[in-house]
Write a protein that holds these residues in place. Sequence first.
Motif: not given
Length: 560
Positions: A203-204, A253-254, A292-294, A296-299
């Motif tokens: 998912f990440i 992601f949803q 959270k990793e998802c 943070e990675g996107v941000r």
Amino acid sequence: MSLPSNGITVLGGVRSRSPLATPGGWPRRQEMEELSERTTNVLYQEYRDTSKQQEIEQRRQRDGLPATGSGVTAAPALQLQLRNSMHSLSLWQNLEAVKDSGLLKTLETKEIILQEAMFELVTSEASYYKSLELLETHFLRNPLLVNTLSQSDMHFLFSNIEDIMKASERFLMDLEHRIEESILMSDVCDIVHIHAVNHFQVFISYVINQAYQEKNYRRILQENALFRENIAILENQPKVKGLSFTSFLILPFQRITRLKLLVQNILKKVEENSESEKTAILAHQELERIVKECNEGVRKMSRTEELISIEKTLEFKSKSVPVISHSRWLLKKGEVQQMSGPKSTRTMRSRKLYHPIYLFLFNNLLLITKRSSSGEKYQVLDSCSRSMLRTEDLEDQGQMLACAFVLKLLENQEDREVSYMLKSESISDKLRWIYALTPNRRTRFLSTSTHQPDSAQVQCIQSYSSQEPDELSVEMADVLHILECTDDGWMLGERLHDGERGWFPIRVVERIMSAEVRAQNLKECQRIQQAQEGAQGARAASRGRRPAKSPQYTPTWTDL
């Protein structure tokens, strides 16, 4: 993608070897087939929206409010009802096998509610897999698309979606087997935890790639006329039910965020200090780590791109300030009017008093700029560390100053103190600038754990995607504490389930009037926090060190 084709059963479209034909399997095949047929008729996008709407309606009922929406009636605590009568969500208590077993007469209400919470996790995963299958068969494997895209464009659009599908298939298979073992489910969070640890890393990478996915989708639409025509044809076919191609691309992601909330819902309902609570906590923590990793990675990706873009537009008048930094991100930007000259009532009405300036506020830096005549460049006039900013609201000094405030730079780029009298377009815009510029200005910004039961709460009745960095994206059924409310239609809120803060329009929420409902929402939130901290404490004690407090319930404005 190769999937097994022999000895299969289907729940929500997943093709897997069935244990039903084996000794000890649940003998009521007809009920499973009936459940499968009902679940596969509902795509996950529909299931998710309907589930959220039902959550809103149930909360309204407890709040003593009438149900809203055409044809929708307030539902009993254990009765799910779709807005569209052509579909229905499957309930554990409505299975014929459950009715025939007599369990509904012997189980306590809270035990039935727990079964429904676990059953929803299973059926929603089945619906999710059904939508993934449609993404594969109707889009990914469709010659109309495959023959119009290059290999690189196929990768840009679909990324590692096949790995996502395999993870969902394995997960749903194990969930099916749990139901088949017994109509009274012992647990599902243990399965969630195992799969989150071993299989959900996919998912990440998918979510982090979504920024490139969206960008390339827009590029391909613009450059490839045949693709544009064919995607329109595919989106208009009945099996897609009016849903867009992009609604399928954002499913992973949803799902991972929704899965965390479903586990959280189970955690609220299991007995304290039970084995089920332990597995729910473990599953929730692992899902929270992945989400959270998802995020943070996107941000990180979007923030870096944004800094690069901003730096290209800046022109420094004197002292240059390096903008790009791994520890820096944009909080807010926009134009305000600088007020200069004598501050008499007569001059307040003069347009000559106002000069437009453009602010770039980062988490640790403020740039005061002036837009060029072309509007493409910004000349930097002044800068200051964010920690050296102070603001003064002028709301008590008359109507003419209602949208004005004073910004003080205690130590600007020339190491001296300067003040700017600024005027925003609206009251809400002024408040948003004040709170962004000086986050510690008011002591009422408290963590969720310190909120009182009588604190104002709202629930979201319409999803909203943030348009500015200081805004909060909210989903239907989200519950939020209200920290500030403006007269021109904006609220500053803190979401209960993750502590995220930001501004959103009042029109997308409704107040929760019942003190009892607000207290229950807060109690459930605190129970999750305490259970998590207790688990962290136990693990830390076993390792001989002090536990770290859970961070998601103590956000600060620097996280906006």
